[in-house]
Scaffold this motif. Structure first.
Motif, PDB file in Angstrom:
ATOM      1  N   THR A  67      22.631 -40.265  30.373  1.00  0.00           N
ATOM      2  CA  THR A  67      23.087 -39.443  32.045  1.00  0.00           C
ATOM      3  C   THR A  67      24.394 -39.923  32.206  1.00  0.00           C
ATOM      4  O   THR A  67      24.690 -39.872  31.731  1.00  0.00           O
ATOM      5  CB  THR A  67      21.882 -41.298  32.508  1.00  0.00           C
ATOM      6  OG1 THR A  67      20.902 -41.768  31.633  1.00  0.00           O
ATOM      7  CG2 THR A  67      21.897 -40.867  33.599  1.00  0.00           C
ATOM      8  N   VAL A  68      24.448 -38.059  32.735  1.00  0.00           N
ATOM      9  CA  VAL A  68      25.518 -37.826  33.409  1.00  0.00           C
ATOM     10  C   VAL A  68      24.647 -37.668  34.633  1.00  0.00           C
ATOM     11  O   VAL A  68      24.176 -37.402  35.240  1.00  0.00           O
ATOM     12  CB  VAL A  68      25.509 -36.728  32.507  1.00  0.00           C
ATOM     13  CG1 VAL A  68      26.991 -36.063  33.201  1.00  0.00           C
ATOM     14  CG2 VAL A  68      25.532 -36.828  31.224  1.00  0.00           C
ATOM     15  N   PHE A  69      25.738 -38.673  35.366  1.00  0.00           N
ATOM     16  CA  PHE A  69      25.997 -38.187  36.891  1.00  0.00           C
ATOM     17  C   PHE A  69      27.386 -37.035  37.125  1.00  0.00           C
ATOM     18  O   PHE A  69      27.900 -37.739  36.614  1.00  0.00           O
ATOM     19  CB  PHE A  69      26.805 -39.549  37.372  1.00  0.00           C
ATOM     20  CG  PHE A  69      25.518 -41.006  37.346  1.00  0.00           C
ATOM     21  CD1 PHE A  69      24.339 -40.369  37.959  1.00  0.00           C
ATOM     22  CD2 PHE A  69      25.920 -41.788  36.422  1.00  0.00           C
ATOM     23  CE1 PHE A  69      24.103 -41.854  37.875  1.00  0.00           C
ATOM     24  CE2 PHE A  69      24.895 -42.655  36.179  1.00  0.00           C
ATOM     25  CZ  PHE A  69      23.349 -42.928  37.208  1.00  0.00           C
ATOM     26  N   THR A 101      33.574 -39.697  30.605  1.00  0.00           N
ATOM     27  CA  THR A 101      33.312 -40.995  29.965  1.00  0.00           C
ATOM     28  C   THR A 101      32.325 -41.432  31.313  1.00  0.00           C
ATOM     29  O   THR A 101      32.268 -42.444  31.336  1.00  0.00           O
ATOM     30  CB  THR A 101      33.795 -41.128  29.251  1.00  0.00           C
ATOM     31  OG1 THR A 101      35.344 -41.978  29.502  1.00  0.00           O
ATOM     32  CG2 THR A 101      34.833 -40.601  27.707  1.00  0.00           C
ATOM     33  N   TYR A 102      33.465 -41.687  32.617  1.00  0.00           N
ATOM     34  CA  TYR A 102      33.024 -42.592  33.554  1.00  0.00           C
ATOM     35  C   TYR A 102      32.307 -42.028  34.170  1.00  0.00           C
ATOM     36  O   TYR A 102      30.756 -43.300  35.221  1.00  0.00           O
ATOM     37  CB  TYR A 102      34.413 -43.326  34.663  1.00  0.00           C
ATOM     38  CG  TYR A 102      34.462 -43.784  35.624  1.00  0.00           C
ATOM     39  CD1 TYR A 102      33.954 -45.199  35.483  1.00  0.00           C
ATOM     40  CD2 TYR A 102      34.156 -43.644  36.700  1.00  0.00           C
ATOM     41  CE1 TYR A 102      33.623 -45.891  36.272  1.00  0.00           C
ATOM     42  CE2 TYR A 102      34.358 -44.458  38.196  1.00  0.00           C
ATOM     43  CZ  TYR A 102      33.871 -45.362  37.728  1.00  0.00           C
ATOM     44  OH  TYR A 102      33.527 -47.123  38.904  1.00  0.00           O
ATOM     45  N   HIS A 103      31.663 -40.656  34.261  1.00  0.00           N
ATOM     46  CA  HIS A 103      30.636 -40.358  34.338  1.00  0.00           C
ATOM     47  C   HIS A 103      29.039 -39.886  33.385  1.00  0.00           C
ATOM     48  O   HIS A 103      27.836 -39.549  33.791  1.00  0.00           O
ATOM     49  CB  HIS A 103      30.678 -38.867  35.260  1.00  0.00           C
ATOM     50  CG  HIS A 103      31.498 -38.252  36.072  1.00  0.00           C
ATOM     51  ND1 HIS A 103      32.951 -38.634  35.555  1.00  0.00           N
ATOM     52  CD2 HIS A 103      31.035 -37.656  37.128  1.00  0.00           C
ATOM     53  CE1 HIS A 103      33.526 -38.217  37.142  1.00  0.00           C
ATOM     54  NE2 HIS A 103      32.538 -38.203  37.828  1.00  0.00           N
ATOM     55  N   THR A 122      28.753 -47.355  31.582  1.00  0.00           N
ATOM     56  CA  THR A 122      29.702 -46.061  31.455  1.00  0.00           C
ATOM     57  C   THR A 122      29.645 -46.375  30.427  1.00  0.00           C
ATOM     58  O   THR A 122      30.383 -47.507  29.655  1.00  0.00           O
ATOM     59  CB  THR A 122      30.216 -45.253  32.871  1.00  0.00           C
ATOM     60  OG1 THR A 122      31.690 -45.871  32.477  1.00  0.00           O
ATOM     61  CG2 THR A 122      29.947 -45.122  34.009  1.00  0.00           C
ATOM     62  N   VAL A 123      30.412 -44.359  29.473  1.00  0.00           N
ATOM     63  CA  VAL A 123      31.038 -44.934  28.241  1.00  0.00           C
ATOM     64  C   VAL A 123      31.908 -45.140  28.197  1.00  0.00           C
ATOM     65  O   VAL A 123      32.513 -45.600  26.463  1.00  0.00           O
ATOM     66  CB  VAL A 123      30.448 -43.231  27.917  1.00  0.00           C
ATOM     67  CG1 VAL A 123      31.280 -43.106  26.130  1.00  0.00           C
ATOM     68  CG2 VAL A 123      28.912 -42.810  27.272  1.00  0.00           C
ATOM     69  N   ASN A 124      32.886 -45.236  29.298  1.00  0.00           N
ATOM     70  CA  ASN A 124      34.582 -45.511  28.834  1.00  0.00           C
ATOM     71  C   ASN A 124      34.357 -47.735  29.430  1.00  0.00           C
ATOM     72  O   ASN A 124      35.584 -47.535  28.947  1.00  0.00           O
ATOM     73  CB  ASN A 124      35.392 -44.860  30.170  1.00  0.00           C
ATOM     74  CG  ASN A 124      34.634 -45.690  31.508  1.00  0.00           C
ATOM     75  OD1 ASN A 124      34.380 -46.407  31.541  1.00  0.00           O
ATOM     76  ND2 ASN A 124      35.956 -45.230  32.144  1.00  0.00           N
ATOM     77  N   GLY A 125      33.474 -47.914  29.847  1.00  0.00           N
ATOM     78  CA  GLY A 125      32.908 -49.518  29.606  1.00  0.00           C
ATOM     79  C   GLY A 125      33.036 -50.153  31.031  1.00  0.00           C
ATOM     80  O   GLY A 125      32.931 -50.969  31.224  1.00  0.00           O
ATOM     81  N   GLN A 126      33.485 -49.136  31.872  1.00  0.00           N
ATOM     82  CA  GLN A 126      33.591 -49.791  33.138  1.00  0.00           C
ATOM     83  C   GLN A 126      31.810 -49.586  34.039  1.00  0.00           C
ATOM     84  O   GLN A 126      31.031 -48.095  33.302  1.00  0.00           O
ATOM     85  CB  GLN A 126      34.721 -48.469  34.289  1.00  0.00           C
ATOM     86  CG  GLN A 126      36.025 -49.435  33.650  1.00  0.00           C
ATOM     87  CD  GLN A 126      36.830 -48.720  34.554  1.00  0.00           C
ATOM     88  OE1 GLN A 126      36.691 -48.089  35.636  1.00  0.00           O
ATOM     89  NE2 GLN A 126      37.935 -47.990  33.613  1.00  0.00           N
ATOM     90  N   ASP A 127      32.346 -50.761  35.135  1.00  0.00           N
ATOM     91  CA  ASP A 127      30.386 -50.324  35.142  1.00  0.00           C
ATOM     92  C   ASP A 127      30.585 -48.945  37.092  1.00  0.00           C
ATOM     93  O   ASP A 127      31.467 -49.353  37.265  1.00  0.00           O
ATOM     94  CB  ASP A 127      30.287 -51.810  36.081  1.00  0.00           C
ATOM     95  CG  ASP A 127      29.961 -52.787  34.863  1.00  0.00           C
ATOM     96  OD1 ASP A 127      29.541 -52.308  34.033  1.00  0.00           O
ATOM     97  OD2 ASP A 127      29.796 -53.338  35.385  1.00  0.00           O
TER      98      ASP A 127
END
Length: 166
Positions: A67-69, A101-103, A122-127
């Motif tokens: 899922t990409v924002f 990756t935050y998107h 997100t993929v980078n680990g942050q919400d």
């Protein structure tokens, strides 16, 4: 809890009815992957350039689902002057990867499921925080302007602001 879910669903559906599609062909099932769909749309040239500079094309063309924002070119244009050009430099690749990756959220989260979430990892680990304000759905400080742009390996939700990780 049920009342909150019904309220959020109503707000999200109102957002869907008011949101203008980026391009009219985006709402049907696309045969391309996330990168192909974004590239063919014409509103995500900066995002696609950033994906290429970060060497994430192979990943986002992968099986997924994702899922990409997706921030539009106009969203990138809101950043301070020189930011995009700086991020595209090879020496800033790690920072660019962190931002991109935050998107991206693992899995396929369709609009009807977004209203059930308060946050997504997100993929980078942050919400990212998912909220509703008036008749808008927000991801952090970005407004979702179009939803469920389908690709064979996931879905794109269009946002009007670039998300910045902490």
């Amino acid at each position: 809890m049920l009342k909150r879910m019904l309220t959020m669903t109503s707000v999200f559906l109102a957002t869907l009815s008011l949101a203008l599609p980026v391009n009219s062909h985006e709402h049907g099932m696309m045969k391309g992957d996330i990168v192909d769909v974004a590239a063919s749309n014409g509103s995500f040239n900066t995002l696609v350039a950033a994906i290429k500079a970060a060497d994430l094309v192979g990943t986002l063309k992968g099986e997924g689902p994702f899922t990409v924002f997706a921030p539009t070119d106009d969203a990138f244009a809101k950043l301070p002057k020189g930011t995009v050009e700086s991020l595209l430099l090879p020496e800033n690749k790690d920072k660019l990867i962190a931002i991109l990756t935050y998107h991206v959220v693992p899995g396929k989260v369709m609009a009807q499921d977004v209203v059930k979430l308060d946050k997504a990892t997100t993929v980078n680990g942050q919400d990212v925080l998912i909220t509703t304000e008036d008749d808008r759905v927000m991801v952090n400080n970005a407004t979702v302007t179009s939803v469920d742009v389908k690709a064979k390996n996931g879905v794109i939700h269009v946002i009007d602001t670039v998300l910045m990780p902490k």
